[in-house]
Design a protein around this motif. Structure first.
Motif, PDB file in Angstrom:
ATOM      1  N   THR A 134     -14.469   3.571  23.530  1.00 34.20           N
ATOM      2  CA  THR A 134     -14.826   3.525  22.110  1.00 34.20           C
ATOM      3  C   THR A 134     -13.889   2.604  21.346  1.00 34.20           C
ATOM      4  OG1 THR A 134     -15.557   5.826  22.271  1.00 34.20           O
ATOM      5  CG2 THR A 134     -15.256   4.926  20.057  1.00 34.20           C
ATOM      6  N   GLN A 135     -14.471   1.724  20.552  1.00 35.15           N
ATOM      7  CA  GLN A 135     -13.657   0.875  19.687  1.00 35.15           C
ATOM      8  C   GLN A 135     -13.163   1.701  18.505  1.00 35.15           C
ATOM      9  OE1 GLN A 135     -15.541  -2.735  18.400  1.00 35.15           O
ATOM     10  NE2 GLN A 135     -14.040  -3.148  16.807  1.00 35.15           N
ATOM     11  N   PRO A 136     -11.872   1.598  18.159  1.00 36.57           N
ATOM     12  CA  PRO A 136     -11.361   2.407  17.054  1.00 36.57           C
ATOM     13  C   PRO A 136     -11.733   1.824  15.696  1.00 36.57           C
ATOM     14  CG  PRO A 136      -9.623   0.999  17.870  1.00 36.57           C
ATOM     15  CD  PRO A 136     -10.812   0.774  18.768  1.00 36.57           C
ATOM     16  N   ARG A 137     -11.672   2.692  14.712  1.00 34.70           N
ATOM     17  CA  ARG A 137     -11.868   2.277  13.322  1.00 34.70           C
ATOM     18  C   ARG A 137     -10.509   1.930  12.723  1.00 34.70           C
ATOM     19  NH1 ARG A 137     -11.273   5.622   9.117  1.00 34.70           N
ATOM     20  NH2 ARG A 137     -11.476   7.472  10.456  1.00 34.70           N
ATOM     21  N   GLU A 138     -10.441   0.819  11.984  1.00 30.25           N
ATOM     22  CA  GLU A 138      -9.169   0.422  11.370  1.00 30.25           C
ATOM     23  C   GLU A 138      -8.829   1.364  10.219  1.00 30.25           C
ATOM     24  OE1 GLU A 138      -8.164  -3.784  10.755  1.00 30.25           O
ATOM     25  OE2 GLU A 138      -7.869  -3.283   8.633  1.00 30.25           O
ATOM     26  N   LEU A 139      -7.609   1.864  10.216  1.00 27.11           N
ATOM     27  CA  LEU A 139      -7.153   2.743   9.139  1.00 27.11           C
ATOM     28  C   LEU A 139      -7.000   1.957   7.842  1.00 27.11           C
ATOM     29  CD1 LEU A 139      -4.452   4.920  10.944  1.00 27.11           C
ATOM     30  CD2 LEU A 139      -6.447   5.806   9.719  1.00 27.11           C
ATOM     31  N   ASP A 140      -7.558   2.488   6.762  1.00 27.08           N
ATOM     32  CA  ASP A 140      -7.309   1.868   5.458  1.00 27.08           C
ATOM     33  C   ASP A 140      -6.063   2.492   4.841  1.00 27.08           C
ATOM     34  OD1 ASP A 140      -8.106   4.374   4.551  1.00 27.08           O
ATOM     35  OD2 ASP A 140     -10.076   3.699   3.860  1.00 27.08           O
ATOM     36  N   GLU A 141      -5.719   2.058   3.663  1.00 24.86           N
ATOM     37  CA  GLU A 141      -4.492   2.533   3.001  1.00 24.86           C
ATOM     38  C   GLU A 141      -4.503   4.048   2.835  1.00 24.86           C
ATOM     39  OE1 GLU A 141      -0.756   1.834   1.242  1.00 24.86           O
ATOM     40  OE2 GLU A 141      -2.117   0.195   1.747  1.00 24.86           O
ATOM     41  N   ALA A 142      -5.651   4.588   2.417  1.00 24.02           N
ATOM     42  CA  ALA A 142      -5.747   6.042   2.225  1.00 24.02           C
ATOM     43  C   ALA A 142      -5.604   6.771   3.563  1.00 24.02           C
ATOM     44  CB  ALA A 142      -7.079   6.398   1.565  1.00 24.02           C
ATOM     45  N   GLY A 143      -6.183   6.207   4.625  1.00 24.23           N
ATOM     46  CA  GLY A 143      -6.082   6.817   5.945  1.00 24.23           C
ATOM     47  C   GLY A 143      -4.660   6.810   6.471  1.00 24.23           C
ATOM     48  N   ILE A 144      -3.956   5.737   6.180  1.00 24.00           N
ATOM     49  CA  ILE A 144      -2.550   5.649   6.607  1.00 24.00           C
ATOM     50  C   ILE A 144      -1.720   6.707   5.892  1.00 24.00           C
ATOM     51  CG2 ILE A 144      -0.473   4.205   6.460  1.00 24.00           C
ATOM     52  CD1 ILE A 144      -2.291   1.793   7.033  1.00 24.00           C
ATOM     53  N   GLU A 145      -1.904   6.836   4.589  1.00 22.79           N
ATOM     54  CA  GLU A 145      -1.157   7.833   3.819  1.00 22.79           C
ATOM     55  C   GLU A 145      -1.492   9.247   4.293  1.00 22.79           C
ATOM     56  OE1 GLU A 145       1.027  10.155   1.548  1.00 22.79           O
ATOM     57  OE2 GLU A 145       1.310   7.987   1.785  1.00 22.79           O
ATOM     58  N   ARG A 146      -2.771   9.493   4.559  1.00 22.85           N
ATOM     59  CA  ARG A 146      -3.185  10.814   5.046  1.00 22.85           C
ATOM     60  C   ARG A 146      -2.519  11.130   6.385  1.00 22.85           C
ATOM     61  NH1 ARG A 146      -7.672  11.720   8.497  1.00 22.85           N
ATOM     62  NH2 ARG A 146      -8.374  13.908   8.575  1.00 22.85           N
ATOM     63  N   THR A 147      -2.395  10.123   7.249  1.00 25.66           N
ATOM     64  CA  THR A 147      -1.808  10.333   8.578  1.00 25.66           C
ATOM     65  C   THR A 147      -0.307  10.587   8.482  1.00 25.66           C
ATOM     66  OG1 THR A 147      -3.512   8.882   9.504  1.00 25.66           O
ATOM     67  CG2 THR A 147      -1.600   9.363  10.886  1.00 25.66           C
ATOM     68  N   ILE A 148       0.375   9.830   7.654  1.00 31.37           N
ATOM     69  CA  ILE A 148       1.820  10.051   7.479  1.00 31.37           C
ATOM     70  C   ILE A 148       2.067  11.459   6.941  1.00 31.37           C
ATOM     71  CG2 ILE A 148       3.870   9.331   6.185  1.00 31.37           C
ATOM     72  CD1 ILE A 148       2.709   6.460   6.255  1.00 31.37           C
ATOM     73  N   ALA A 149       1.266  11.849   5.949  1.00 29.42           N
ATOM     74  CA  ALA A 149       1.402  13.192   5.377  1.00 29.42           C
ATOM     75  C   ALA A 149       1.127  14.265   6.423  1.00 29.42           C
ATOM     76  CB  ALA A 149       0.448  13.349   4.191  1.00 29.42           C
ATOM     77  N   ALA A 150       0.198  13.979   7.353  1.00 34.62           N
ATOM     78  CA  ALA A 150      -0.141  14.950   8.392  1.00 34.62           C
ATOM     79  C   ALA A 150       1.024  15.172   9.355  1.00 34.62           C
ATOM     80  CB  ALA A 150      -1.379  14.485   9.153  1.00 34.62           C
ATOM     81  N   PHE A 151       1.761  14.117   9.668  1.00 35.60           N
ATOM     82  CA  PHE A 151       2.953  14.293  10.498  1.00 35.60           C
ATOM     83  C   PHE A 151       3.950  15.214   9.798  1.00 35.60           C
ATOM     84  CE2 PHE A 151       1.601  10.553  12.960  1.00 35.60           C
ATOM     85  CZ  PHE A 151       2.077  10.857  14.226  1.00 35.60           C
ATOM     86  N   ALA A 152       4.142  15.009   8.490  1.00 39.78           N
ATOM     87  CA  ALA A 152       5.092  15.824   7.741  1.00 39.78           C
ATOM     88  C   ALA A 152       4.647  17.278   7.655  1.00 39.78           C
ATOM     89  CB  ALA A 152       5.281  15.238   6.341  1.00 39.78           C
TER      90      ALA A 152
END
Length: 667
Positions: A131-149
């Motif tokens: 499967t080809q991945p979907r590129e993370l947008d700015e909101a997706g990046i912020e959501r992912t960083i917050a998820a690690f925290a």
């Protein structure tokens, strides 16, 4: 040997570890079984009782699209806290310490198991994913960083003693760092500084979320082993940035899952990548953890004593022997069941969607139900055959209190393990034989070498039950010309009963044939020490040395079927075949045998007849069960059939040891 450095405590944040040995992260898949989390907790608790200074769990997904599916450990919902608490409570009951690994697979996540599109810094498909991945947008990046925290906070609430951020092995954070997978041109990609931003932000946000004293480890990639990826200079700079971001220790990972370089298989020399951790240690002031192919606590002691790192991570060695630290600290080194880095029951299982176990220790994942109980009735039991199946059966039977006599017609134990251990890169099988030899002596097993047991003798001697582990008989396919003097069987080569000439044709192309080919093309005319000297003084360059070390034999492997190396593990087959091709072994498939003649083997391929020149023809076309003794005893004594004697196939030590463990518990 004293383990002064291994046993020295060390602080990570506000936590003090009792020693310098970490059990590294592994996905074992126990979660998918009934009562899976409880079984996983038992698995970790057993390792805690064995003296691991710190256990790092398999990755727990911080977001559903970055995980391995619902059945695995996750940490993206509050309801996961209580599930995870089962693990920490059992580990703490054993006085152990455990860290949760915060995990996001990025483009390595499989849509087939998550039901979601994978995400990545750039929409570049991984060669190991459909499967080809979907590129993370700015909101997706912020959501992912917050998820690690937020995942780190949940780990804290679940009672974990620390967290480890997974930023290695080609997973999401590693994908942001590498120019191969991050081709963005915004603030999250482009030059090195922007590619580091995601990983550094994750580290900072996790640190802020859990507070100053809670230990945060970061598993970073020391070497990607991917062309045109992060340089060693960039890696060291990234390490310093993570230190500034507040992480307490750096755990150095090696290689990506898509890399074409073996990093953890048996063919990789022990400690081959410690030098990478040493470079990182010289660049930072926080503790650095070395890993990859360290399977002996004495080796860990040497590495620590030399100041090459601050802690040593062992992962699979804790599968092979959960008591590895405790035994070693007590000086019982010969009693350690050493990891042989075969990958057959651990990584191969996981990549096939199965639950992980261990070839040399099938008790993995069965810690509670397979706990050894003393036999209610002590019996005199004969085990016939001292290959892997018979050795494990004898060991378990004796440990349970039975009187065990082990018969072996050869003059040494090991069976076909004695073939495998001769193959270059497979010397670790010597450790398995050493372990069993130690156990037989310790448990008082009577071993009768050079003795071929007969049915009448076993009956006459009064054995209550008999275990038949007599292995296999090499199979002779129907090919004209087999009676010729230059035609030999594979076992005769391994047993040094025949001489092999320079032009070789192997009839068969399975695992045995691959091992034979490897053995025959390897010619160590120069020792490793001499090679180092010759290279250092430029008497030879690497190319000339390789030419000298390459055997002078020309080897062909022939097979009627389509595939070469069937029976080899999924995670090691590619490297084995690549090595053989590199050393000139030719593999001809989809052929028909016509006859064997003095000049070689006549075959038909693509409708055309041709002769493959050969001075020696080796038959390695499988085997049949050696079960005559079983049939001779049937109805006279209760008799059990295991290993190759039960089902012939490739040299399957995994199944053999498993069946030995099972019958040892059944009698």
């Amino acid at each position: 040997m004293k383990l002064a450095n291994v046993q020295q405590p060390i602080r990570l944040g506000a936590m003090t570890l009792p020693n310098r040995i970490i059990m590294g992260s592994m996905h074992v898949g126990l979660e998918k079984l009934p009562n899976g989390v409880e079984r996983l907790a038992d698995f970790y608790a057993e390792r805690a009782s064995g003296g691991a200074g710190l256990i790092v769990t398999g990755g727990a997904a911080v977001l559903p699209e970055g995980g391995m599916g619902e059945v695995y450990c996750n940490v993206f919902l509050d309801e996961h806290i209580e599930q995870l608490r089962i693990i920490t409570e059992k580990v703490h009951q054993q006085k152990g310490k455990i860290a949760l690994q915060l995990f996001h697979a990025g483009r390595y996540a499989y849509k087939e198991v998550t039901g979601l599109d994978p995400v990545a810094p750039s929409p570049l498909q991984a060669p190991i994913n459909r499967t080809q991945p979907r590129e993370l947008d700015e909101a997706g990046i912020e959501r992912t960083i917050a998820a690690f925290a937020s995942g780190a906070v949940r780990a804290q609430k679940a009672g974990f003693d620390a967290v480890e951020i997974m930023g290695s092995e080609g997973y999401l954070i590693n994908q942001f760092l590498s120019p191969v997978t991050n081709q963005r041109q915004d603030e999250w990609g482009g030059d090195f500084g922007r590619r580091t931003r995601f990983g550094v932000e994750v580290a900072k946000r996790v640190r802020e979320a859990v507070g100053r004293d809670f230990p945060v480890l970061f598993r970073m990639s020391g070497l990607d082993l991917i062309p045109d990826s992060t340089t060693i200079e960039e890696t060291l700079q990234f390490a310093r940035m993570l230190e500034e971001a507040g992480v307490d220790a750096l755990n150095i990972g090696i290689g990506w899952h898509e890399s074409k370089v073996p990093t953890i298989s048996m063919m990789v020399p022990r400690g081959a990548y410690v030098w990478v951790a040493q470079q990182v240690k010289e660049a930072v002031h926080i503790p650095v953890i070395a890993s990859n192919r360290i399977n002996d606590i004495r080796h860990a002691e040497e590495i620590l004593q030399a100041g090459r790192c601050d802690l040593v991570s062992l992962a699979r060695p804790f599968l092979a022997d959960p008591q590895i630290v405790a035994k070693s600290v007590q000086g019982r080194f010969d009693e350690v069941n050493t990891c042989i880095a075969c990958n057959q029951a651990c990584l191969d299982h996981i990549f096939d969607g199965k639950v992980a176990s261990c070839l040399v220790n099938p008790m993995v994942g069965r810690e509670v139900e397979w706990a050894l109980a003393q036999a209610t009735v002590r019996k005199k039991v004969a085990v016939v055959g001292a290959g892997p199946a018979g050795l494990e059966a004898a060991r378990v039977l004796a440990e349970r209190g039975h009187e065990v006599v082990l018969f072996e017609k050869q003059e040494r134990i090991g069976g076909q393990l004695n073939y495998a251990r001769q193959v270059p890169g497979k010397a670790e099988f010597n450790e398995t034989l050493r372990y069993y030899q130690t156990q037989l002596v310790k448990l008082g097993v009577e071993v009768r070498l050079g003795t071929e047991a007969s049915a009448d003798e076993l009956v006459r001697e009064g054995f209550a039950e008999v275990v038949i582990a007599t292995g296999v008989v090499p199979r002779r396919p129907e090919i004209a010309g087999q009676e010729m003097p230059h035609v030999v069987m594979y076992n005769e080569v391994f047993e040094h009963k025949v001489k092999v000439a320079s032009k070789v044709v192997i009839v068969g192309a399975g695992g045995i044939a691959c091992d034979l080919s490897h053995l025959l093309v390897h010619d160590e005319v120069i020792s490793p020490e001499a090679a180092e000297y010759l290279l250092a003084y430029r008497i030879l360059d690497a190319k000339a040395l390789h030419k000298l070390q390459t055997g002078k034999r020309k080897v062909f492997m022939l097979r009627r079927g389509k595939h070469v190396g069937t029976g080899l593990g999924k995670t090691t087959r590619w490297a084995t075949l690549a090595y053989l091709k590199q050393n000139g072994v030719e593999m001809l498939t989809e052929i028909e045998y016509k006859r064997i003649a003095e000049e070689g083997v006549y075959i038909t391929r693509n409708g055309e007849e041709q002769v493959i020149p050969a001075d020696t023809v080796i038959i390695a076309a499988g085997a049949t069960p050696n079960d005559a003794l079983y049939h001779a005893l049937a109805g006279r004594i209760p008799v059990h059939l295991i290993g190759g004697a039960k089902e012939a196939g490739e040299l399957d030590a995994k199944r053999a040891i498993l069946e030995g463990a099972q019958v040892g518990r059944a009698i």
